[in-house]
Every structure is written in structure tokens, then in C-alpha cells.
Design an enzyme around this catalytic site. Structure first.
Site, PDB file in Angstrom:
ATOM      1  N   ASP A 173       9.304   2.616   1.357  1.00 36.87           N
ATOM      2  CA  ASP A 173       8.161   3.362   1.873  1.00 36.87           C
ATOM      3  C   ASP A 173       8.093   3.099   3.374  1.00 36.87           C
ATOM      4  O   ASP A 173       7.629   2.049   3.815  1.00 36.87           O
ATOM      5  CB  ASP A 173       6.894   2.882   1.160  1.00 36.87           C
ATOM      6  N   LYS A 191       2.697   9.855   8.116  1.00 39.81           N
ATOM      7  CA  LYS A 191       2.003   9.377   9.305  1.00 39.81           C
ATOM      8  C   LYS A 191       2.476  10.015  10.613  1.00 39.81           C
ATOM      9  O   LYS A 191       2.020  11.090  10.969  1.00 39.81           O
ATOM     10  CB  LYS A 191       2.072   7.852   9.351  1.00 39.81           C
ATOM     11  N   PHE A 206       0.859  -1.185   0.000  1.00 39.87           N
ATOM     12  CA  PHE A 206       0.000   0.000   0.000  1.00 39.87           C
ATOM     13  C   PHE A 206       0.889   1.227   0.000  1.00 39.87           C
ATOM     14  O   PHE A 206       1.746   1.377   0.865  1.00 39.87           O
ATOM     15  CB  PHE A 206      -0.904   0.004   1.243  1.00 39.87           C
TER      16      PHE A 206
HETATM   17  C1  LIG Z   1       3.098   2.251   3.845  1.00 43.14           C
HETATM   18  C2  LIG Z   1       2.149   3.350   3.484  1.00 43.14           C
HETATM   19  N1  LIG Z   1       2.453   4.171   2.480  1.00 43.14           N
HETATM   20  C3  LIG Z   1       1.658   5.185   2.122  1.00 43.14           C
HETATM   21  C4  LIG Z   1       0.476   5.420   2.775  1.00 43.14           C
HETATM   22  C5  LIG Z   1      -0.405   6.557   2.357  1.00 43.14           C
HETATM   23  O1  LIG Z   1      -0.311   7.586   3.271  1.00 43.14           O
HETATM   24  P1  LIG Z   1      -1.401   8.759   3.271  1.00 43.14           P
HETATM   25  O2  LIG Z   1      -2.702   8.156   3.674  1.00 43.14           O
HETATM   26  O3  LIG Z   1      -0.850   9.754   4.256  1.00 43.14           O
HETATM   27  O4  LIG Z   1      -1.446   9.311   1.883  1.00 43.14           O
HETATM   28  C6  LIG Z   1       0.110   4.594   3.845  1.00 43.14           C
HETATM   29  C7  LIG Z   1      -1.158   4.812   4.554  1.00 43.14           C
HETATM   30  O5  LIG Z   1      -1.693   3.933   5.176  1.00 43.14           O
HETATM   31  C8  LIG Z   1       0.969   3.530   4.207  1.00 43.14           C
HETATM   32  O6  LIG Z   1       0.677   2.710   5.217  1.00 43.14           O
END
Ligand SMILES: Cc1ncc(COP(=O)(O)O)c(C=O)c1O
Length: 390
Positions: free
Chosen positions: A224, A253, A139
Site C-alpha cells: 500500500d 493521495k 491503515f
Molecule cells: C497508507 C494508506 N492507505 C490507504 C489510505 C486510504 O486512502 P483514502 O482516504 O483515499 O481512501 C490512506 C489514507 O490515509 C493511507 O494512508
């Protein structure tokens, strides 16, 4: 039991786009690991705004820093310099690896920046290579590019046609990455522990193997760390468990302690953005950067990274007797999986009992509490979960 009034439900349905289902509670305030609903009822929060409130709710030092900064300067745009942005970039680089930072407002935006960096790097350094190898189940956000990068079709299928340039392989399978690498490949993009799908850590050796493969193939490694970063897994960044560094790392986050901020760090090899290439009106504004500086300061001063490692072990061992078929995680990023599809009912019963947990699907429950959680709070949470699990 629902603590949401009929009028809240009606107004929310009338005025808010229905992009997700909400649990039947309206929160009005929080402190530490506790949040309170409209009736004043207290809940112990093991979700922390989905891995956001690293210092719990309304940490006094974050509140003070934001209040003081709000009284001085909230926003100026990136047409000018502001000291908190420079200070925060310096701090993040000192904590991670030699790099420079682009600030934005969310995880998706941080990953967009990473994808654009990879594309530009490929155009310059790898003969126009543009393809990113990502992993099934991952994700990376909800923008068109990041939802395509993420390996979950349920999130991307409704929005076809999707941008090209992404291929997906199984997570935790180095051979699959090797087989997918071609002259078009520009980067491998991974979560060091998959979060949203239900906390899936890779096998030992996987991330190191991917790093070595990227080096031999001259492609970038993008990690990520939006969910895993900033102490959550018991190290400042999850890649530090594997003694590797990525070329590009994304954060969001927990960084602002609840104030929206994202960051994309690129090492000198990948640092290809030039003036005009990318931007964000709000990204890295003084308010958000001051909040983040306060968060980093408290994590460091209070030894919360080591505390997260210790509490993570305690939390994981406390999950062993809930009748789950699997418990998995790293640090304060844990999940358990029931054999039967009972995770959502479990989540609701916990809420009724004053405990916030997160059912990521029908089978798995994710726990990503604040890093400040205590052994006593873990005991309390465990007692509730044990009762609810039956
Ligand atoms: C690993 C990861 N990357 C990216 C995101 C996306 O972040 P945002 O909701 O702040 O756009 C999330 C959100 O859950 C995530 O867990």
C-alpha cells in the site's frame, strides 16, 4: 484563536455528518506551500491535504491541465476509451514495475481492488486460499474490507461483524508473518512506511525478507503506497529503497495533485481481473488522469524525487531540537513524538502561529509537506515549531 465564524460552525454541525473533528480554520485558497483563510491570513502548510498536494496548492501546470481538459471532456465512464487514462497507466508502469493498472477514486478503493485481486488469485492459483496477513497499526482505508485489513481496532470495532479473511501480526516482524502463514494465506499486505499511525519505517531488511518469504511460500505481496508513493520518501516508490517489487501496489493521495484518483497496479502473476470482475463509474476519468499526468510530468521535470530526499534530510535534522523523545521518517514523511501528551496542543499553537502540522494522536506530530518545499520554508517552519515547543 479561531478564524471560523459562528455561522460556519452551526451550519457544519447541522448539515455535515460529524465523522471527524476539524481544526478551527476555513481555507479559501492556496498557492505553493501556503494556504490562506477567509481573513486572508497566510499559513505555511506542512500537511498538504494529508500527503496529497505533492506540487503544493493550485500548481499552475495542474490548474492549466485541468482547465483545458474540463473544456474538452470531463467524464465518459469506462464503457469507452479515453487517451489520458491509457497514457497515465503507461506512465505509472514505466515508473514502477511491469504491470497493468486499474483506476479508481481513493486509497480505500485501490486497496479494495488489491484485496479482490488477491481473493481471485487465491481461488485460482492457491487452492482457494483467501486469508490476508496484515499488520497491527496499519491503515488501508475506511471501507468495510479495508478498515478490517487495517490493524487499528478503534476504526473497525464499531462496525462489527467485520468481513473474515484477515489476520494481523506485529509490523516489522518477519517471524510473525512466517508464523501466521498457512495454506489459507493468499497475500501479505503492508505499508512500506506506516503513515497514519505516525510515520513508522521498518528496519532495514524487513521488506526484502517479506518479499523473499512471499516468494518461497507462493503468496502475493501487496504494498500500500497510497501515502509513500510518488516521490514522498525520496524515491518514486518506497519499495525502491529496498530493491524489491511487489505483486500488487496501490496508489492514491498525491497522484492527482488534489483531484481524487486511485490506482491499483498488478504484475502479470497477479493480474487476474477479467471483464466484469471489477469497475468504477468515475475511476480514471479524463479529468483526474490529466491532472495526474501533469503531476507526474512536473515531478519528473523538476527533479522533485531527489529534492524530496534532500529536503527530507533537512526536515528530519531540523526536528532534533524540539524536545521530542523520538524523530522518525523517510524523505518528506516525518514525525516526532513527545513523551508527554502534548501533540494536539502543539498542533493548535502552530496553527495560531500560521503553521499547519498534523497531530496523529496525543503524542505524535506528522509532517508530510509538498515535495516542492524549500530549505527556507523548512527553516521558517522550524523557527515556529521551536518557539511553540518552548
Ligand atoms: C497508507 C494508506 N492507505 C490507504 C489510505 C486510504 O486512502 P483514502 O482516504 O483515499 O481512501 C490512506 C489514507 O490515509 C493511507 O494512508
Amino acid at each position: 484563536m479561531s478564524s471560523v465564524t459562528k455561522s460556519t460552525l452551526e451550519l457544519a454541525e447541522r448539515y455535515l455528518m460529524q465523522t471527524g473533528r476539524r481544526l478551527p480554520v476555513t481555507f479559501v485558497r492556496g498557492r505553493g506551500c501556503r494556504v490562506y483563510d477567509e481573513s486572508g491570513r497566510e499559513y505555511l502548510d506542512l500537511v498538504a491535504g494529508i500527503a496529497v498536494n505533492l506540487l503544493g496548492h493550485s500548481h499552475p501546470e495542474v490548474v492549466r491541465a485541468i482547465s483545458e481538459q474540463a473544456g474538452a471532456l470531463i467524464h465518459t465512464s469506462n464503457l469507452y476509451f479515453t487517451q489520458p487514462q491509457i497514457d497515465l497507466a503507461q506512465r505509472l508502469v514505466e515508473l514502477s514495475f511491469p504491470s497493468r493498472v486499474f483506476f479508481c477514486n481513493s486509497g480505500a478503493e485501490a486497496n479494495e481492488a488489491a484485496i479482490k485481486i488477491a481473493r481471485k488469485w487465491g481461488a485460482r492459483q492457491r487452492d482457494g486460499a483467501f486469508e490476508i496477513i496484515a499488520t497491527a497499526g496499519s491503515f488501508h482505508g475506511r471501507t468495510l474490507a479495508t478498515v478490517t485489513a487495517g490493524g487499528q481496532q478503534k476504526y473497525s470495532d464499531p462496525f462489527r461483524p467485520l468481513p473474515g479473511g484477515f489476520v494481523h501480526v506485529a509490523y516489522d516482524d518477519l517471524d510473525a508473518i512466517k508464523a501466521a502463514t498457512t495454506s489459507k494465506t493468499v497475500a501479505v499486505m503492508l505499508e512500506p512506511v506506516m503513515g497514519e499511525i505516525g510515520v513508522v519505517p521498518p528496519s532495514p531488511g524487513y521488506l526484502r525478507g517479506v518479499r523473499e518469504w512471499c516468494d518461497t511460500q507462493d503468496v502475493l505481496l501487496i504494498l500500500d503506497e497510497v501515502q509513500t508513493g510518488l516521490g514522498r520518501t525520496g524515491r518514486w516508490f518506497a519499495h525502491q529503497h529496498h530493491s524489491i517489487t511487489p505483486d500488487v501496489m496501490t496508489l492514491a493521495k498525491g497522484l492527482g495533485g488534489g483531484v481524487p484518483i486511485g490506482a491499483c497496479l498488478a504484475n502479470p502473476r497477479a493480474d487476474v481481473f477479467e471483464p466484469g470482475d471489477h469497475g468504477s463509474t468515475f475511476g480514471g476519468n479524463p479529468l483526474a488522469c490529466t491532472a495526474a499526468l501533469a503531476v507526474l510530468h512536473v515531478i519528473e521535470r523538476d527533479g522533485l524525487v531527489a529534492h524530496a530526499a534532500e529536503m527530507g534530510e533537512l526536515l528530519q535534522s531540523s526536528l532534533a531540537d524540539l524536545g521530542a523523545k523520538a524523530v522518525r521518517g523517510q524523505g518528506l514523511m516525518q514525525a516526532f513524538e513527545f513523551a508527554e501528551p502534548r501533540a494536539k496542543a502543539f498542533q493548535l499553537s502552530c496553527l495560531d502561529a500560521g503553521l499547519i502540522v498534523n497531530a496523529v494522536d496525543d503524542h505524535s506530530v506528522r509532517l508530510v509537506p509538498p515535495l516542492i518545499i524549500t530549505a527556507e520554508e523548512i527553516d521558517n517552519a522550524h523557527a515556529v515549531m521551536q518557539k511553540v515547543a518552548g
